[in-house]
Design an enzyme around this catalytic site. Sequence first.
Site, PDB file in Angstrom:
ATOM      1  CD  GLU A  43      99.530 -11.289  76.980  1.00  0.00           C
ATOM      2  OE1 GLU A  43     100.373 -10.477  77.633  1.00  0.00           O
ATOM      3  OE2 GLU A  43      98.410 -10.719  76.378  1.00  0.00           O
ATOM      4  CB  CYS A  73     100.491  -6.115  77.021  1.00  0.00           C
ATOM      5  SG  CYS A  73     100.005  -7.002  75.714  1.00  0.00           S
TER       6      CYS A  73
END
Length: 479
Positions: free
Chosen positions: A254, A288
């Site tokens: 990720e 993010c």
Amino acid sequence: MGAAMGYETDLKLFIDGAWKSGEGRDTHRLVNPVTAEGIADVPYASAADLEEALEASKRAWPGWRDLEVEKRSAILHKTAALLRERADHIAQTLTQEQGKILAEAKAEVIGSAQLFDWYAEEIKRDYGRTLVRPAGQLSRVIRQPVGPTATFTPWNFPIYLLAKKVSAALAAGCPVISRPPHETPGCTTEMFRALADAGIPNGVAQLVHGESGLVSTTLIASPVIRKVSFTGSTGVGKHLMKLCADSMTRVTMELGGHAPVLIFDDCDLEKTLDMVVPQKFRNAGQVCVSPTRFYVQSGIYDSFVKGFAERTQKVKVGNGLEADTKMGPLANARRPEAIEKLVEDARAKGARVLAGGSRGNQGFFFQPTLLADVPNEAEIMNEEPFGPVAVTRPFDSFDEVIEQANRLPYGLAAFAFTENGRRANLIGDLVESGMVGINTFAISVADAPFGGVKDSGFGSEGGKEGLESYQVVKAIHQA
Ligand code: NAD
């Protein structure tokens, strides 16, 4: 709660059911991002500690894998309950270590508890399937736990991102060895304290603070570790994948993002601004999936940037422990340095600074910043800023904005604001990203998959896909 509150978390390693202190080990100085001053020492795992953790994980796996699902589930539910009970203390520790405001820290702890509850239930519905065969024959497909898992997680959501991995892995029947980031050792230790107090068996959940190179090379090279799950930068993700290639270890990656936000002229402008501005400065932009590249349809561009600048100038920056603060400092000294360079580069290439643009006087602060007319050549249009900066530029046509949205190697999250249903459907189909939010930023929830494409990585966390990432598939045929 006062800003003068002391740091009260006992930093320890948790190996094979035992808490281990810094005595006889290397330590790392933990820094408060508000003042840049040291507040505690973090014990670092030695090579011998890591070997002990690996052995314990190997021993613990069969028992945990074969434990009745109701018993596994009960430990996860109890962990969730303890996290909720201790949320005030954990949130305070998190704010002191990482800088985010207390309200965001508390929401993060509660969100982490929800993940433990969700996976405690989801594992009970892991049915597998039976294939159609002639009478008397049986072919079935089952999913089994992949085995001991190493997790590496970042400092921006230190509990939530760790809980995403640990709750799903444990539910699936995998022991975990977790290395949290050195910026946030206390709140992550508290999560393992909750697991320990909930009765997790020895060796099933272990916490190893430590030097990232030593921990990752030692764990990944070991045949005990069957899976690595990493959240962090694309550069480090690629490095870990290379290490995993040698041991054929499965990975979930990720990684970073650079989320485009498509603002169409049929959106409700005031409502959209009221949503996007606080979202941009949440956790000082160190997210993010933070909305970053704002592409605004030409007809409303001027009013959009004006409204954005007015709201940005009102964001109250300060110590996250103070009740009226809306944005705290960045998490470490690297961030304001990097942001300053990106802003200067954009300014030199023709961008207008409509709000903020500089560092604070102490600690790791950077002002909430809005840049307008940012050219594609500016580094900030290509590199993830991971800080409190919004970049804007106008667009005219639908095709043009889709091309702009997809032009980077990143593909994590994308957002759009429009009241046109057909356009919304097309955006959902055409944007290259793992998640799309249309008129919403709520894309990280326990029951939905979360993950990226392209340089943003692969594999999903959350939802049933998150559970499956800790499982291997087996087909059993019987004639
Ligand atoms: P970095 O690349 O130095 O570190 C990123 C993360 O990886 C940190 O948590 C760090 O502890 C960990 N790490 C570093 N080397 C490692 C190794 N060899 N083995 C295991 N873990 C290792 O970057 P940084 O300065 O801490 O953060 C800035 C950049 O990181 C941002 O630009 C952003 O792209 C990225 N980032 C992304 C996320 C995310 O949620 N995707 C989170 C944090 C940071």
